[in-house]
Design a protein around this motif. Structure first.
Motif, mmCIF file in Angstrom:
data_model
loop_
_atom_site.group_PDB
_atom_site.id
_atom_site.type_symbol
_atom_site.label_atom_id
_atom_site.label_comp_id
_atom_site.label_asym_id
_atom_site.label_seq_id
_atom_site.Cartn_x
_atom_site.Cartn_y
_atom_site.Cartn_z
ATOM 1 N N ASP A 73 0.841 -1.445 0.020
ATOM 2 C CA ASP A 73 0.086 0.134 -0.023
ATOM 3 C C ASP A 73 0.860 1.316 -0.045
ATOM 4 O O ASP A 73 2.070 1.281 0.517
ATOM 5 C CB ASP A 73 -0.863 -0.076 1.098
ATOM 6 N N TYR A 161 -12.568 0.601 -3.824
ATOM 7 C CA TYR A 161 -12.208 1.250 -2.443
ATOM 8 C C TYR A 161 -12.254 0.183 -1.405
ATOM 9 O O TYR A 161 -11.436 -0.015 -0.250
ATOM 10 C CB TYR A 161 -12.689 2.584 -2.200
ATOM 11 N N ARG A 167 -7.153 2.345 0.994
ATOM 12 C CA ARG A 167 -7.435 3.143 -0.160
ATOM 13 C C ARG A 167 -8.308 4.332 0.311
ATOM 14 O O ARG A 167 -9.315 4.340 1.119
ATOM 15 C CB ARG A 167 -8.144 2.336 -1.403
ATOM 16 N N ASP A 173 -2.787 6.835 1.163
ATOM 17 C CA ASP A 173 -3.107 6.687 -0.270
ATOM 18 C C ASP A 173 -3.193 8.261 -1.150
ATOM 19 O O ASP A 173 -2.342 8.227 -1.954
ATOM 20 C CB ASP A 173 -4.595 6.023 -0.351
ATOM 21 N N ASN A 179 -3.151 8.825 -6.741
ATOM 22 C CA ASN A 179 -2.848 7.205 -6.958
ATOM 23 C C ASN A 179 -3.150 7.002 -8.353
ATOM 24 O O ASN A 179 -2.710 6.092 -9.173
ATOM 25 C CB ASN A 179 -4.142 6.539 -6.524
#
Length: 355
Positions: A73, A161, A167, A173, A179
Motif C-alpha cells: 500500500d 475502495y 485506499r 493513499d 493514485n
C-alpha cells in the motif's frame, strides 16, 4: 539474478510477469496477508514455500537477493523501502514513492549514502509513444512549445475502495491525483520541464462521499521555460475508464497521445518532414497499467549490472510526488504554489473540505 516481491495486491501480477519476462529467479513473495502471496504463487506456478507474511523473515530465509520490488500500500512504501535498505537491498518501488517529500528525500539520501539503487515504477515513460515524443522534444521538432494538457478520465467505483482498507485515505493513499493521475503528471515534467514555476489547482469530491480524498482535480501549471499546461484527473467517469490523453502544442508541431494510458498516437503533425514521418508500433494495452513494467525491470537490471542510475530514479519519483502535493497545497491554501516545494505531505489535507 535473484528477486523478491513485497506486496501481492492489485499491481503485483505486473511485477511477477515482468520478473518472468526478464528472466529473474523469483526467490520470495511477501504479503502481510500470506493468502495473497500464495494465490499469486499458484497463478504463476511458483512454489508456495517461497511465500511469507513477514518481510525480514523472507529476506533472511531466501538471501542472497539482488533486489526487491515494493508493491505494498502507498502509505507503507517509505517504511518498507527503508527496511530493505537497512538490509543492503536494492529497491524498485511502486508509485507514489512516498506520502511526503520528507520521506522521499530520506529514501533518496539513504540509497545514495549506502550505494544502493532506488528505482520508481512510473512505467508510462517507456511507452513507445512517450519514447517517440521525447525524441521529438530533444530534436527541437516542436520549436517553441506553447501549451500542453494531460487528462486522466478513469472510473473507480465503491468496490475498488472497499477491496483494500488503505485506499481513499490521506494517511495511506491520497486520492485520484496521487493514485491514478501521477503517471500523467510525471509525463508532463519529463517531456516539458522538469522545472515548474507555479501551480494553481481546484479539487473536489463529487461522487465518492465515503472517501476522505479527492475524486477530481484540475490544475494550471506554469513551467519555468514558459510552457503553460493544464492537468485534469478524475475517477468519476461513469462505469468504465475513458482515456488518458497528453497533448503538446508547439510552433512547428502538435501531438496528441490517447488510449487508456497515452499509449496511442491520435494526432502527429510536424513541419519537419522527417519527424512527421516517424512511426511507432501500436501498443494494445489490456489495462491502464500498460506493459511498461517489464521495460522498467529491464532497465533496473541493466543498472545493477552496468552501474549508473535507473531510467526512472528517485529524483524522478520525487518530481511526480511533488507535483501532486502541490495540487493539494494549492487547494489547502487557495493560492498558487511556487516551486520547489519546501515540504508537503498528504496528511496536511486531513480535515480540509473538498466540497
Amino acid at each position: 539474478m535473484r528477486y523478491a516481491l513485497v506486496g501481492c495486491g492489485r499491481i503485483a501480477p505486473s511485477h511477477i510477469q515482468s520478473a518472468i519476462d526478464t528472466g529473474l529467479e523469483i526467490a520470495g513473495l511477501c504479503d502481510t496477508d500470506i493468502a495473497k502471496a500464495q494465490a499469486l504463487a499458484e497463478r504463476y506456478n511458483l512454489k508456495k514455500d517461497i511465500c511469507y507474511a513477514d518481510f525480514k523473515t523472507m529476506i533472511s530465509d531466501v538471501k542472497p537477493i539482488d533486489f526487491v520490488s515494493v508493491a505494498t500500500d502507498s502509505g507503507s512504501h517509505h517504511d518498507v523501502v527503508m527496511a530493505a535498505f537497512s538490509m543492503g537491498l536494492n529497491v524498485l518501488c511502486e508509485k507514489p514513492m512516498a506520502m511526503s517529500l520528507k520521506d522521499a528525500d530520506e529514501m533518496i539520501g539513504t540509497a545514495e549514502k549506502k550505494g544502493l539503487v532506488l528505482g520508481i515504477c512510473q512505467q508510462n515513460r517507456l511507452n513507445n509513444t512517450t519514447v517517440l515524443v521525447k525524441k521529438a522534444v530533444d530534436k527541437g521538432a516542436f520549436g517553441t512549445i506553447s501549451n500542453a494538457a494531460v487528462c486522466v478520465r478513469w472510473s473507480r467505483e465503491r468496490s475498488y475502495y472497499a477491496g483494500d482498507d488503505w485506499r481513499g485515505k490521506w494517511a495511506s493513499d491520497g486520492g485520484a491525483l496521487m493514485n491514478q493521475c501521477i503517471h500523467g503528471f510525471d509525463l508532463l515534467r519529463y517531456l516539458l520541464g522538469p522545472d515548474i514555476d507555479y501551480l494553481y489547482a481546484v479539487l473536489g469530491n463529487r461522487e465518492h462521499p465515503y472517501l476522505e480524498v479527492e475524486d477530481i482535480g484540475i490544475g494550471l501549471i506554469k513551467f519555468k521555460n514558459g510552457v503553460i499546461a493544464t492537468a485534469e484527473g478524475t475517477v468519476n467517469t461513469y462505469k468504465n475508464n475513458l482515456e488518458e490523453t497528453l497533448t503538446i502544442i508547439g510552433e512547428n508541431g502538435t501531438v496528441k497521445l490517447g488510449g487508456q494510458a497515452a499509449e496511442r498516437i491520435d494526432f502527429w503533425e510536424f513541419k519537419d518532414p522527417e519527424v512527421n514521418g516517424w512511426k511507432t508500433e501500436t501498443q494494445n494495452f489490456s489495462s491502464v497499467y500498460g506493459d511498461g513494467h517489464a521495460r522498467i525491470f529491464e532497465d533496473f537490471i541493466r543498472t545493477l549490472k552496468q552501474g549508473g542510475k535507473p531510467f526512472v530514479d528517485g529524483s524522478a519519483g520525487r518530481n511526480a510526488l511533488e507535483t501532486v502535493l502541490a495540487f493539494y497545497e494549492s487547494w489547502r491554501t487557495k493560492k498558487a504554489v511556487s516551486f520547489p516545494l519546501k515540504d508537503g505531505a498528504t496528511i496536511s489535507m486531513e480535515r480540509i473540505s473538498l466540497r
